[in-house]
Design a protein around this motif. Sequence first.
Motif, short mmCIF file in Angstrom:
data_model
loop_
_atom_site.label_atom_id
_atom_site.label_comp_id
_atom_site.label_asym_id
_atom_site.label_seq_id
_atom_site.Cartn_x
_atom_site.Cartn_y
_atom_site.Cartn_z
N VAL A 61 28.39 64.45 53.78
CA VAL A 61 29.79 63.20 53.82
C VAL A 61 30.46 64.64 54.74
O VAL A 61 30.00 65.95 54.33
N VAL A 62 31.33 63.88 55.99
CA VAL A 62 32.19 65.68 56.79
C VAL A 62 33.66 65.16 56.46
O VAL A 62 33.90 64.13 56.80
N LEU A 63 34.53 65.93 56.09
CA LEU A 63 35.81 65.41 56.04
C LEU A 63 36.30 66.39 56.97
O LEU A 63 35.98 67.77 57.30
N SER A 64 37.30 66.35 57.63
CA SER A 64 37.96 66.95 59.06
C SER A 64 39.21 67.15 58.90
O SER A 64 40.17 65.97 58.72
N ASN A 65 39.51 68.81 58.52
CA ASN A 65 41.34 68.30 59.05
C ASN A 65 41.75 68.88 59.80
O ASN A 65 43.18 69.35 59.66
N ALA A 66 41.20 69.16 60.43
CA ALA A 66 41.88 69.13 62.03
C ALA A 66 42.48 68.10 62.87
O ALA A 66 42.88 66.79 61.77
N THR A 67 43.40 67.93 63.47
CA THR A 67 44.57 66.53 64.36
C THR A 67 43.26 66.07 64.76
O THR A 67 42.22 66.31 64.58
N PRO A 68 43.80 64.49 64.72
CA PRO A 68 43.03 63.66 65.30
C PRO A 68 42.41 64.06 66.80
O PRO A 68 40.77 63.56 66.87
N TYR A 69 42.57 64.69 67.41
CA TYR A 69 42.26 65.32 68.86
C TYR A 69 41.65 66.18 68.31
O TYR A 69 40.47 65.97 69.32
N ILE A 70 41.70 66.86 67.80
CA ILE A 70 40.67 67.87 67.72
C ILE A 70 39.33 67.29 66.76
O ILE A 70 38.12 68.01 67.85
N THR A 71 39.34 66.65 66.08
CA THR A 71 38.63 65.51 65.17
C THR A 71 37.35 65.30 66.52
O THR A 71 36.41 65.27 66.43
N PHE A 72 37.91 64.06 67.05
CA PHE A 72 37.54 63.39 68.11
C PHE A 72 36.50 63.43 69.54
O PHE A 72 36.04 62.90 70.50
N LYS A 73 37.66 64.31 70.05
CA LYS A 73 37.34 65.02 71.38
C LYS A 73 36.90 65.90 71.19
O LYS A 73 36.85 66.40 72.22
N ILE A 124 38.11 56.59 72.03
CA ILE A 124 38.80 57.74 72.71
C ILE A 124 39.70 57.68 73.39
O ILE A 124 40.64 58.56 73.71
N THR A 125 39.90 55.96 75.18
CA THR A 125 41.18 56.41 75.18
C THR A 125 42.06 56.17 74.11
O THR A 125 43.60 56.06 74.38
N ALA A 126 42.07 55.57 72.97
CA ALA A 126 43.37 55.70 72.01
C ALA A 126 43.73 57.01 71.66
O ALA A 126 44.38 56.88 70.88
N VAL A 127 42.84 57.75 71.65
CA VAL A 127 43.29 58.98 71.14
C VAL A 127 44.33 60.14 72.00
O VAL A 127 44.86 60.06 71.36
N ASP A 128 43.35 59.67 73.11
CA ASP A 128 44.05 59.94 74.29
C ASP A 128 45.80 60.02 74.03
O ASP A 128 46.72 60.37 74.60
N ARG A 173 48.58 55.15 61.36
CA ARG A 173 48.48 57.30 61.42
C ARG A 173 47.42 57.44 61.19
O ARG A 173 46.81 56.47 59.84
N PRO A 174 46.54 57.76 62.19
CA PRO A 174 47.07 58.54 63.19
C PRO A 174 46.92 57.40 64.02
O PRO A 174 47.74 57.43 65.82
N LEU A 175 46.03 55.91 63.90
CA LEU A 175 45.92 55.10 64.97
C LEU A 175 45.55 53.95 63.71
O LEU A 175 45.40 53.66 62.77
N PRO A 176 45.45 52.08 64.27
CA PRO A 176 45.30 51.75 62.89
C PRO A 176 44.40 51.58 62.71
O PRO A 176 43.91 50.82 61.49
N SER A 177 42.94 51.78 63.43
CA SER A 177 41.95 51.67 63.33
C SER A 177 41.48 52.88 62.35
O SER A 177 40.23 52.78 61.77
#
Length: 567
Positions: free
Chosen positions: A323-335, A348-352, A520-524
């Motif tokens: 398992v990996v947990l990210s304490n980064a912002t969603p933008y940094i985590t996914f982008k 990715i579009t939703a993250v933007d 927060r940060p997205l419904p998904s």
Amino acid sequence: MWFIRSAEATCDLPISCTCFIMPPRRQTGHNGLIASAYLQKGGLKTAVLERRHVLGGAAVSEEIIPGFHFSRASYLLSLLRPHIYQDLELKKHGLKVYIRDPYSFTPMLEDGVRGRPPRSLTLGADLEKTQQEIGKFSEKDAKVYPDFLSYLERLACAIHPLLDAPPVDIPGLTQGSLRKKITALGSLKPLVKSGLKLGKNIPDFYELVTAPAIKVLNRWFESEPLRATLATDSVIGANTSPNNPGSGYVLLHHVMGELEKEKGAWGYVEGGMGGVSQSIARSARSLGADIFTNRDVKQVLIGQDGSAKGIILTDGTEVHSKVVLSNATPYITFKQLTPKDALPEAFITAVDQIDYTSPVTKINVAVDKLPNFLAAPNSADGKPGPHHQCSIHLNCESMEVLEEAYREGQQGRPSSRPMIEMTIPSVLDPTLAPPGCHVVSLFIQFTPYLLEGRRAWTDEDRERFADTVFDWVEHYAPGFKNSIVGKDILTPPDLERVFGLTGGNIFHGSMSLDQLYLARPLPSVADYRSPVKGLYLCGSGSHPGGGVMGAAGWNSALKVLADFKRL
């Protein structure tokens, strides 16, 4: 799980690990440390990787100027959930807090009457004294103030169950087998509990979280200094105005904490806010977590089955985990940290589209003498007065001043008369500065991420804005500018660069109504699970949001442990 060491890299990471907590590109924040502690308590072997030599994310202490120790970003403690404080035995692990009383001081800019100093408004725990202070501006407001406090406390206490649990499991309730739906019904308990606590106050709660803060405050109070002082909590850290819908929730968010069982209290951490992070780290280590500094994560490692298998460091080291947990912002985590081909294009579009707009500049100042306010002159012996320990609100004596500062910021211009929250923690904590000297924190709004014409900040822009801020402090406390011996200016781009706060947003994303709870940060990904199996969010970009609260780390750990239990 085993890690693989590249030929040229050296690494002392554990050879067996179940979970990794990644830093927010710069530092591992308090949520990641809290998640690691609870995962250890739940029986999972956990390692935390920190890019810098110092732990804490935005809750960090740094000696920027020799002899002066600053809470460089976050600067006050209140929102940390009490059960986390107790579970992790943070007091035993070195956390010491100085509770402030009084807690708010708003000096006026006005000519004194018959040789008297300008007026000021001081609010504190002593209700009788506070009412006397408010009575200087309105007897009516003084009379209803206790009822207002009770009103806020009722609403804040009622939503505590929502803070301490993941959001309602909508996919579980609407998809899958009957057994899964029945299991998911348990996620409704916190919502039901909050609803029962609110009871007949549900309409009041709905209004507060959706309405402009000014609408609520106008119904309670008539005096400008009191309304403006209270309104600062509705915009602090948020790119909004008290006149904007949803600012009422920001107000509620900032009054829902407690310290030492005193509801709504705020305090200074001994040694600065890094003391919070260090105490959590000591607790996590005592439970068996491994915490490593100077470890920069480059990317999440994705297996052939599309799930997270660990991380890759910038030196090429691959470290495998379940398992990996990210304490980064969603933008940094996914982008930035997740390979693009591992995520759906629509996601990715939703993250933007996540809003990270920040209005905040933080200036840390070292001074060689105590600020001397016209509205409350220093005593002859030079000792701090009660007002020095407060949040000192400058340019906050009227709603119009706050609104004008907001309007300028939206036009790409740093406010010419900015809203300033000044704190001087060294008046209670002598460990922060040399004798006779003090550390001053200036939390300032409104400053845009990009200036007019979408121009980046230059050093000249930073210095010019700092001079504007210091000039305004000088109006209230003559002699302040001459007392400065050093400063540290952090505009929104600087907060992003130093602390990994996307857009400079201290909450890891706007606390607007479209980015709270189930969204927060997205419904998904509101349940902390990402589209990549085995990759979870645990930072303030997730429910219930920002501030040194720890709830996102706790909730994420609960979700990981539940998933392991099912497996």
